[in-house]
Write a protein that holds these residues in place. Structure first.
Motif, PDB file in Angstrom:
ATOM      1  N   ASN A   1       0.868  -1.163   0.000  1.00  0.00           N
ATOM      2  CA  ASN A   1       0.000   0.000   0.000  1.00  0.00           C
ATOM      3  C   ASN A   1       0.916   1.227   0.000  1.00  0.00           C
ATOM      4  O   ASN A   1       1.944   1.232   0.689  1.00  0.00           O
ATOM      5  CB  ASN A   1      -0.889  -0.016   1.248  1.00  0.00           C
ATOM      6  CG  ASN A   1      -1.652   1.276   1.425  1.00  0.00           C
ATOM      7  OD1 ASN A   1      -1.112   2.268   1.915  1.00  0.00           O
ATOM      8  ND2 ASN A   1      -2.907   1.266   1.032  1.00  0.00           N
ATOM      9  N   GLN A   2       0.598   2.261  -0.771  1.00  0.00           N
ATOM     10  CA  GLN A   2       1.499   3.397  -0.918  1.00  0.00           C
ATOM     11  C   GLN A   2       1.799   4.066   0.425  1.00  0.00           C
ATOM     12  O   GLN A   2       2.958   4.433   0.702  1.00  0.00           O
ATOM     13  CB  GLN A   2       0.904   4.429  -1.884  1.00  0.00           C
ATOM     14  CG  GLN A   2       1.869   5.556  -2.243  1.00  0.00           C
ATOM     15  CD  GLN A   2       3.084   5.074  -3.005  1.00  0.00           C
ATOM     16  OE1 GLN A   2       2.961   4.441  -4.043  1.00  0.00           O
ATOM     17  NE2 GLN A   2       4.279   5.370  -2.490  1.00  0.00           N
ATOM     18  N   ASP A   3       0.793   4.234   1.270  1.00  0.00           N
ATOM     19  CA  ASP A   3       1.021   4.848   2.581  1.00  0.00           C
ATOM     20  C   ASP A   3       1.939   3.983   3.445  1.00  0.00           C
ATOM     21  O   ASP A   3       2.795   4.501   4.172  1.00  0.00           O
ATOM     22  CB  ASP A   3      -0.301   5.087   3.311  1.00  0.00           C
ATOM     23  CG  ASP A   3      -1.119   6.213   2.690  1.00  0.00           C
ATOM     24  OD1 ASP A   3      -0.522   7.040   1.964  1.00  0.00           O
ATOM     25  OD2 ASP A   3      -2.345   6.261   2.920  1.00  0.00           O
ATOM     26  N   SER A   4       1.763   2.671   3.361  1.00  0.00           N
ATOM     27  CA  SER A   4       2.627   1.761   4.122  1.00  0.00           C
ATOM     28  C   SER A   4       4.062   1.862   3.632  1.00  0.00           C
ATOM     29  O   SER A   4       5.015   1.873   4.424  1.00  0.00           O
ATOM     30  CB  SER A   4       2.124   0.317   4.001  1.00  0.00           C
ATOM     31  OG  SER A   4       0.831   0.179   4.536  1.00  0.00           O
ATOM     32  N   TRP A   5       4.209   1.949   2.317  1.00  0.00           N
ATOM     33  CA  TRP A   5       5.546   2.094   1.727  1.00  0.00           C
ATOM     34  C   TRP A   5       6.189   3.403   2.178  1.00  0.00           C
ATOM     35  O   TRP A   5       7.362   3.436   2.576  1.00  0.00           O
ATOM     36  CB  TRP A   5       5.452   2.046   0.211  1.00  0.00           C
ATOM     37  CG  TRP A   5       6.754   2.307  -0.499  1.00  0.00           C
ATOM     38  CD1 TRP A   5       7.130   3.460  -1.124  1.00  0.00           C
ATOM     39  CD2 TRP A   5       7.840   1.392  -0.661  1.00  0.00           C
ATOM     40  NE1 TRP A   5       8.386   3.327  -1.668  1.00  0.00           N
ATOM     41  CE2 TRP A   5       8.846   2.067  -1.393  1.00  0.00           C
ATOM     42  CE3 TRP A   5       8.061   0.084  -0.254  1.00  0.00           C
ATOM     43  CZ2 TRP A   5      10.055   1.457  -1.732  1.00  0.00           C
ATOM     44  CZ3 TRP A   5       9.272  -0.530  -0.589  1.00  0.00           C
ATOM     45  CH2 TRP A   5      10.255   0.163  -1.316  1.00  0.00           C
ATOM     46  N   ASP A   6       5.420   4.475   2.148  1.00  0.00           N
ATOM     47  CA  ASP A   6       5.951   5.787   2.521  1.00  0.00           C
ATOM     48  C   ASP A   6       6.329   5.856   3.996  1.00  0.00           C
ATOM     49  O   ASP A   6       7.156   6.694   4.391  1.00  0.00           O
ATOM     50  CB  ASP A   6       4.920   6.882   2.210  1.00  0.00           C
ATOM     51  CG  ASP A   6       4.708   7.075   0.709  1.00  0.00           C
ATOM     52  OD1 ASP A   6       5.572   6.654  -0.080  1.00  0.00           O
ATOM     53  OD2 ASP A   6       3.649   7.628   0.335  1.00  0.00           O
ATOM     54  N   SER A   7       5.734   4.990   4.819  1.00  0.00           N
ATOM     55  CA  SER A   7       6.016   5.004   6.255  1.00  0.00           C
ATOM     56  C   SER A   7       7.362   4.365   6.593  1.00  0.00           C
ATOM     57  O   SER A   7       7.863   4.525   7.712  1.00  0.00           O
ATOM     58  CB  SER A   7       4.902   4.282   7.027  1.00  0.00           C
ATOM     59  OG  SER A   7       4.983   2.871   6.837  1.00  0.00           O
TER      60      SER A   7
END
Length: 348
Positions: free
Chosen positions: A242-248
Protein backbone atom coordinates in the motif's frame (compact mmCIF):
# COMPACT_ATOMS: atom_id res chain seq x y z
CA UNK A 1 23.81 6.52 48.90
CA UNK A 2 25.35 7.68 45.64
CA UNK A 3 25.55 4.03 44.57
CA UNK A 4 21.80 3.52 45.23
CA UNK A 5 20.98 6.71 43.35
CA UNK A 6 23.06 5.51 40.43
CA UNK A 7 21.24 2.17 40.31
CA UNK A 8 17.86 3.90 40.43
CA UNK A 9 18.78 6.28 37.62
CA UNK A 10 20.11 3.36 35.55
CA UNK A 11 16.89 1.39 36.05
CA UNK A 12 14.75 4.40 35.19
CA UNK A 13 16.76 4.97 32.01
CA UNK A 14 16.38 1.30 31.00
CA UNK A 15 12.61 1.37 31.48
CA UNK A 16 12.31 4.60 29.51
CA UNK A 17 14.33 3.10 26.70
CA UNK A 18 12.06 0.06 26.21
CA UNK A 19 9.25 1.89 24.35
CA UNK A 20 11.79 3.68 22.15
CA UNK A 21 13.43 0.42 21.18
CA UNK A 22 10.03 -1.18 20.47
CA UNK A 23 9.16 1.69 18.14
CA UNK A 24 12.26 0.90 16.07
CA UNK A 25 10.63 -2.32 14.80
CA UNK A 26 8.09 -1.90 12.01
CA UNK A 27 5.76 -4.83 11.35
CA UNK A 28 3.94 -5.11 8.03
CA UNK A 29 1.00 -7.46 7.47
CA UNK A 30 0.96 -9.43 4.23
CA UNK A 31 -2.51 -10.30 2.97
CA UNK A 32 -2.69 -13.88 1.72
CA UNK A 33 -5.48 -15.86 0.06
CA UNK A 34 -3.54 -19.11 -0.43
CA UNK A 35 -2.67 -21.80 2.13
CA UNK A 36 0.70 -21.25 3.85
CA UNK A 37 2.16 -24.36 2.17
CA UNK A 38 1.34 -23.20 -1.38
CA UNK A 39 4.53 -22.55 -3.32
CA UNK A 40 3.66 -18.87 -3.89
CA UNK A 41 3.61 -18.35 -0.12
CA UNK A 42 6.30 -20.82 0.97
CA UNK A 43 8.60 -20.47 -2.05
CA UNK A 44 8.25 -16.80 -3.01
CA UNK A 45 6.56 -14.53 -0.44
CA UNK A 46 8.02 -16.05 2.73
CA UNK A 47 11.70 -16.24 1.63
CA UNK A 48 11.40 -12.73 0.18
CA UNK A 49 10.11 -11.40 3.50
CA UNK A 50 12.75 -13.28 5.49
CA UNK A 51 15.56 -11.89 3.32
CA UNK A 52 14.35 -8.33 3.99
CA UNK A 53 14.01 -8.96 7.72
CA UNK A 54 17.61 -10.19 7.82
CA UNK A 55 18.81 -7.30 5.66
CA UNK A 56 17.27 -4.75 8.05
CA UNK A 57 18.58 -6.49 11.17
CA UNK A 58 15.00 -7.09 12.25
CA UNK A 59 13.89 -3.45 12.09
CA UNK A 60 11.33 -4.43 9.43
CA UNK A 61 9.26 -7.54 10.03
CA UNK A 62 6.42 -9.18 8.13
CA UNK A 63 3.43 -11.18 9.30
CA UNK A 64 1.81 -13.36 6.63
CA UNK A 65 -1.91 -13.61 7.30
CA UNK A 66 -3.21 -17.18 7.52
CA UNK A 67 -6.84 -16.40 6.64
CA UNK A 68 -7.95 -14.46 3.55
CA UNK A 69 -9.90 -11.24 4.03
CA UNK A 70 -11.56 -11.70 0.65
CA UNK A 71 -11.50 -13.73 -2.58
CA UNK A 72 -8.55 -13.48 -5.02
CA UNK A 73 -10.15 -10.77 -7.25
CA UNK A 74 -10.59 -8.51 -4.20
CA UNK A 75 -6.92 -8.49 -3.17
CA UNK A 76 -5.83 -5.29 -4.91
CA UNK A 77 -8.75 -3.29 -3.55
CA UNK A 78 -8.13 -4.68 -0.07
CA UNK A 79 -4.55 -3.49 -0.40
CA UNK A 80 -5.69 -0.02 -1.48
CA UNK A 81 -8.07 0.09 1.51
CA UNK A 82 -5.06 -0.74 3.73
CA UNK A 83 -6.70 -3.91 5.02
CA UNK A 84 -3.09 -5.08 4.98
CA UNK A 85 0.23 -3.42 4.16
CA UNK A 86 1.51 -5.80 1.49
CA UNK A 87 -0.41 -8.03 -0.91
CA UNK A 88 -0.10 -10.24 -3.95
CA UNK A 89 -2.56 -11.28 -6.60
CA UNK A 90 -3.30 -12.32 -10.17
CA UNK A 91 -3.68 -9.43 -12.63
CA UNK A 92 -6.10 -11.44 -14.77
CA UNK A 93 -8.57 -11.75 -11.91
CA UNK A 94 -9.52 -8.12 -12.57
CA UNK A 95 -10.40 -8.07 -16.27
CA UNK A 96 -9.44 -4.83 -18.01
CA UNK A 97 -7.78 -3.29 -14.97
CA UNK A 98 -4.14 -4.22 -15.60
CA UNK A 99 -4.18 -4.54 -19.40
CA UNK A 100 -0.73 -3.09 -20.05
CA UNK A 101 0.91 -4.93 -17.16
CA UNK A 102 -0.47 -8.21 -18.56
CA UNK A 103 1.65 -8.12 -21.72
CA UNK A 104 3.34 -11.40 -20.75
CA UNK A 105 -0.13 -13.06 -20.56
CA UNK A 106 -0.45 -12.90 -24.34
CA UNK A 107 -0.23 -16.26 -26.16
CA UNK A 108 3.22 -17.81 -26.55
CA UNK A 109 5.02 -14.94 -24.78
CA UNK A 110 6.41 -16.93 -21.83
CA UNK A 111 8.29 -20.17 -22.58
CA UNK A 112 9.11 -20.80 -18.89
CA UNK A 113 8.67 -19.14 -15.47
CA UNK A 114 12.22 -17.76 -15.44
CA UNK A 115 11.81 -15.89 -18.71
CA UNK A 116 8.20 -14.90 -18.09
CA UNK A 117 8.88 -13.54 -14.60
CA UNK A 118 12.07 -11.68 -15.55
CA UNK A 119 10.59 -10.16 -18.71
CA UNK A 120 7.39 -9.20 -16.92
CA UNK A 121 9.28 -7.30 -14.23
CA UNK A 122 11.86 -5.68 -16.52
CA UNK A 123 9.15 -4.48 -18.90
CA UNK A 124 7.16 -3.03 -16.02
CA UNK A 125 10.28 -1.40 -14.63
CA UNK A 126 10.86 0.31 -17.99
CA UNK A 127 7.29 1.29 -18.90
CA UNK A 128 5.04 0.66 -15.89
CA UNK A 129 5.32 4.07 -14.26
CA UNK A 130 3.39 5.49 -17.23
CA UNK A 131 0.56 2.95 -17.05
CA UNK A 132 -1.18 4.28 -13.96
CA UNK A 133 -2.68 0.83 -13.36
CA UNK A 134 -1.49 0.48 -9.75
CA UNK A 135 -2.15 3.96 -8.36
CA UNK A 136 -2.33 3.83 -4.57
CA UNK A 137 0.14 0.95 -4.42
CA UNK A 138 3.89 0.58 -4.79
CA UNK A 139 4.65 -2.48 -6.94
CA UNK A 140 7.85 -4.27 -5.89
CA UNK A 141 7.58 -7.36 -8.07
CA UNK A 142 5.82 -9.16 -10.88
CA UNK A 143 6.11 -12.83 -11.72
CA UNK A 144 4.58 -15.47 -13.96
CA UNK A 145 3.71 -19.11 -13.36
CA UNK A 146 5.15 -22.03 -15.30
CA UNK A 147 3.84 -23.36 -18.61
CA UNK A 148 0.28 -24.56 -18.29
CA UNK A 149 -0.92 -27.78 -19.87
CA UNK A 150 -4.34 -28.89 -21.03
CA UNK A 151 -5.24 -31.44 -18.38
CA UNK A 152 -8.11 -33.70 -19.42
CA UNK A 153 -10.48 -35.79 -17.33
CA UNK A 154 -12.56 -36.78 -20.36
CA UNK A 155 -11.15 -37.28 -23.84
CA UNK A 156 -7.64 -36.65 -25.15
CA UNK A 157 -6.18 -33.63 -26.90
CA UNK A 158 -3.75 -35.10 -29.44
CA UNK A 159 -4.30 -32.34 -31.96
CA UNK A 160 -5.65 -28.81 -31.84
CA UNK A 161 -9.01 -29.75 -33.30
CA UNK A 162 -9.63 -32.09 -30.32
CA UNK A 163 -10.29 -29.00 -28.20
CA UNK A 164 -13.38 -28.08 -30.19
CA UNK A 165 -16.53 -28.47 -28.14
CA UNK A 166 -14.65 -29.30 -24.92
CA UNK A 167 -15.49 -27.42 -21.73
CA UNK A 168 -12.26 -26.23 -20.11
CA UNK A 169 -11.91 -24.63 -16.69
CA UNK A 170 -9.85 -21.41 -16.85
CA UNK A 171 -8.59 -19.02 -14.20
CA UNK A 172 -8.48 -15.62 -15.87
CA UNK A 173 -9.83 -13.39 -18.62
CA UNK A 174 -7.02 -13.90 -21.14
CA UNK A 175 -7.04 -17.67 -20.65
CA UNK A 176 -10.76 -17.80 -21.27
CA UNK A 177 -10.37 -15.88 -24.50
CA UNK A 178 -7.56 -18.21 -25.63
CA UNK A 179 -9.70 -21.30 -25.08
CA UNK A 180 -12.59 -19.69 -26.98
CA UNK A 181 -10.36 -18.88 -29.95
CA UNK A 182 -9.14 -22.49 -30.01
CA UNK A 183 -12.69 -23.84 -30.14
CA UNK A 184 -13.22 -24.80 -26.49
CA UNK A 185 -15.89 -23.51 -24.13
CA UNK A 186 -14.23 -21.85 -21.12
CA UNK A 187 -15.79 -21.98 -17.67
CA UNK A 188 -14.31 -19.90 -14.84
CA UNK A 189 -14.26 -21.75 -11.52
CA UNK A 190 -12.11 -21.59 -8.37
CA UNK A 191 -9.39 -24.28 -8.48
CA UNK A 192 -10.87 -25.84 -5.35
CA UNK A 193 -14.00 -26.70 -7.35
CA UNK A 194 -12.20 -28.06 -10.41
CA UNK A 195 -12.04 -31.72 -9.37
CA UNK A 196 -15.75 -31.81 -8.51
CA UNK A 197 -16.64 -30.05 -11.76
CA UNK A 198 -14.72 -32.59 -13.83
CA UNK A 199 -16.03 -35.55 -11.81
CA UNK A 200 -19.59 -34.41 -12.53
CA UNK A 201 -18.97 -33.64 -16.18
CA UNK A 202 -19.34 -29.87 -15.77
CA UNK A 203 -15.84 -29.53 -17.26
CA UNK A 204 -13.86 -31.88 -19.49
CA UNK A 205 -10.50 -30.46 -18.54
CA UNK A 206 -8.53 -27.63 -16.96
CA UNK A 207 -5.64 -25.40 -17.97
CA UNK A 208 -3.08 -25.50 -15.16
CA UNK A 209 0.64 -26.12 -14.51
CA UNK A 210 1.48 -29.61 -13.21
CA UNK A 211 2.27 -28.25 -9.75
CA UNK A 212 -1.21 -26.81 -9.37
CA UNK A 213 -2.93 -30.01 -10.51
CA UNK A 214 -1.28 -31.90 -7.68
CA UNK A 215 -1.58 -29.12 -5.08
CA UNK A 216 -5.32 -28.67 -5.52
CA UNK A 217 -5.94 -32.43 -5.42
CA UNK A 218 -7.05 -32.68 -9.06
CA UNK A 219 -4.66 -35.53 -9.98
CA UNK A 220 -7.16 -38.39 -9.34
CA UNK A 221 -9.54 -37.24 -12.10
CA UNK A 222 -6.88 -36.48 -14.77
CA UNK A 223 -6.32 -39.13 -17.46
CA UNK A 224 -4.15 -37.26 -19.98
CA UNK A 225 -2.13 -34.07 -20.19
CA UNK A 226 -1.23 -32.18 -23.37
CA UNK A 227 1.87 -30.03 -23.29
CA UNK A 228 1.96 -27.01 -25.60
CA UNK A 229 5.58 -26.11 -26.46
CA UNK A 230 6.39 -22.41 -26.26
CA UNK A 231 3.95 -21.62 -23.47
CA UNK A 232 0.31 -21.19 -24.46
CA UNK A 233 -0.23 -18.47 -21.85
CA UNK A 234 0.74 -17.40 -18.36
CA UNK A 235 -0.73 -15.24 -15.60
CA UNK A 236 0.98 -12.12 -14.30
CA UNK A 237 1.14 -11.95 -10.50
CA UNK A 238 1.84 -8.68 -8.66
CA UNK A 239 3.46 -8.06 -5.28
CA UNK A 240 2.89 -4.58 -3.85
CA UNK A 241 2.83 -2.36 -0.78
CA UNK A 242 0.00 0.00 0.00
CA UNK A 243 1.50 3.40 -0.92
CA UNK A 244 1.02 4.85 2.58
CA UNK A 245 2.63 1.76 4.12
CA UNK A 246 5.55 2.09 1.73
CA UNK A 247 5.95 5.79 2.52
CA UNK A 248 6.02 5.00 6.25
CA UNK A 249 9.25 2.99 5.90
CA UNK A 250 12.65 4.52 6.51
CA UNK A 251 15.04 5.06 3.60
CA UNK A 252 17.12 2.11 4.82
CA UNK A 253 14.08 -0.17 5.00
CA UNK A 254 12.93 0.80 1.51
CA UNK A 255 16.45 0.14 0.19
CA UNK A 256 16.41 -3.33 1.77
CA UNK A 257 13.03 -4.12 0.19
CA UNK A 258 14.21 -2.97 -3.23
CA UNK A 259 17.42 -5.00 -2.93
CA UNK A 260 15.46 -8.24 -2.56
CA UNK A 261 12.52 -7.39 -4.83
CA UNK A 262 12.16 -6.97 -8.60
CA UNK A 263 14.43 -9.54 -10.22
CA UNK A 264 14.87 -11.21 -6.81
CA UNK A 265 11.15 -12.03 -6.74
CA UNK A 266 11.28 -13.09 -10.40
CA UNK A 267 14.08 -15.58 -9.71
CA UNK A 268 12.32 -16.96 -6.62
CA UNK A 269 9.29 -17.55 -8.86
CA UNK A 270 11.43 -19.36 -11.43
CA UNK A 271 12.78 -21.73 -8.78
CA UNK A 272 9.43 -22.25 -7.08
CA UNK A 273 7.44 -23.11 -10.21
CA UNK A 274 10.19 -25.27 -11.73
CA UNK A 275 10.56 -27.32 -8.56
CA UNK A 276 6.81 -27.46 -8.06
CA UNK A 277 6.23 -28.79 -11.57
CA UNK A 278 8.90 -31.46 -11.13
CA UNK A 279 7.14 -32.68 -8.00
CA UNK A 280 3.69 -32.43 -9.57
CA UNK A 281 4.67 -34.33 -12.71
CA UNK A 282 6.16 -37.13 -10.61
CA UNK A 283 2.84 -37.50 -8.77
CA UNK A 284 0.90 -37.46 -12.05
CA UNK A 285 3.19 -40.08 -13.56
CA UNK A 286 2.71 -42.27 -10.46
CA UNK A 287 -1.02 -42.02 -11.09
CA UNK A 288 -0.64 -43.32 -14.64
CA UNK A 289 -1.45 -40.04 -16.40
CA UNK A 290 -0.52 -39.97 -20.09
CA UNK A 291 1.58 -37.03 -21.33
CA UNK A 292 1.11 -35.81 -24.91
CA UNK A 293 2.89 -32.98 -26.76
CA UNK A 294 1.12 -30.89 -29.38
CA UNK A 295 2.87 -31.12 -32.75
CA UNK A 296 4.85 -28.25 -34.27
CA UNK A 297 2.17 -27.91 -36.96
CA UNK A 298 -0.59 -27.57 -34.38
CA UNK A 299 1.47 -25.11 -32.33
CA UNK A 300 1.88 -22.97 -35.47
CA UNK A 301 -1.86 -23.24 -36.12
CA UNK A 302 -2.61 -22.18 -32.54
CA UNK A 303 -0.30 -19.18 -32.89
CA UNK A 304 -2.16 -18.14 -36.04
CA UNK A 305 -5.58 -18.54 -34.42
CA UNK A 306 -4.51 -16.47 -31.44
CA UNK A 307 -3.03 -13.52 -33.35
CA UNK A 308 -6.18 -11.43 -32.76
CA UNK A 309 -5.38 -11.23 -29.04
CA UNK A 310 -2.12 -9.46 -29.76
CA UNK A 311 -3.77 -7.20 -32.34
CA UNK A 312 -6.43 -6.23 -29.81
CA UNK A 313 -3.86 -5.61 -27.08
CA UNK A 314 -1.93 -3.31 -29.43
CA UNK A 315 -5.12 -1.42 -30.22
CA UNK A 316 -5.84 -1.02 -26.49
CA UNK A 317 -2.29 0.23 -25.92
CA UNK A 318 -2.70 2.80 -28.68
CA UNK A 319 -6.02 3.91 -27.27
CA UNK A 320 -4.34 4.46 -23.90
CA UNK A 321 -1.55 6.45 -25.55
CA UNK A 322 1.23 3.85 -25.35
CA UNK A 323 3.60 2.46 -27.97
CA UNK A 324 2.47 -1.16 -27.79
CA UNK A 325 4.89 -2.31 -30.48
CA UNK A 326 7.84 -0.99 -28.46
CA UNK A 327 6.56 -2.63 -25.27
CA UNK A 328 6.04 -5.97 -27.02
CA UNK A 329 9.46 -5.83 -28.67
CA UNK A 330 11.17 -5.08 -25.37
CA UNK A 331 9.28 -7.86 -23.57
CA UNK A 332 10.23 -10.39 -26.22
CA UNK A 333 13.86 -9.30 -26.09
CA UNK A 334 13.91 -9.82 -22.31
CA UNK A 335 12.27 -13.23 -22.70
CA UNK A 336 15.07 -14.29 -25.03
CA UNK A 337 17.72 -13.09 -22.59
CA UNK A 338 16.28 -14.99 -19.64
CA UNK A 339 14.72 -18.12 -21.12
CA UNK A 340 15.79 -21.28 -19.32
CA UNK A 341 16.47 -23.39 -22.42
CA UNK A 342 19.29 -21.17 -23.71
CA UNK A 343 22.46 -23.06 -24.59
CA UNK A 344 25.37 -21.78 -22.50
CA UNK A 345 27.96 -24.46 -23.21
CA UNK A 346 29.70 -23.54 -26.43
CA UNK A 347 31.97 -26.17 -27.95
CA UNK A 348 34.43 -24.90 -30.56
Amino acid sequence: MNCIKGLMLSAAFSLAAVPALAQDVTTMQIGSWLPPHHLIVSGIIKPWAEAIEEETGGSLKFEIMTSPLGPPPAQFDLLLDQSFDVGYGVSGHNAGRFTMTQVIDLPFMSPDPWAGSAASWLTYQKFGAEYGEHNGAHVVGLFAHSNPNVNMAKGRVEKLSDLEGKTIRVGGNVTGRIMSELGASPVQLPPTEAQTAMSRGVADGITFPSESIDFFGITPVISSITRIPGGLYTDTFWVAFNQDSWDSLTDEQRAAVEKHSGMGIAMLAGWAWTNGDTYGEAKLTENGVEFISLSEEDVAAAQEKLKPLETEWLAQAKEKGFDGEAILAYTRAMVEKYRADKSVNVVK
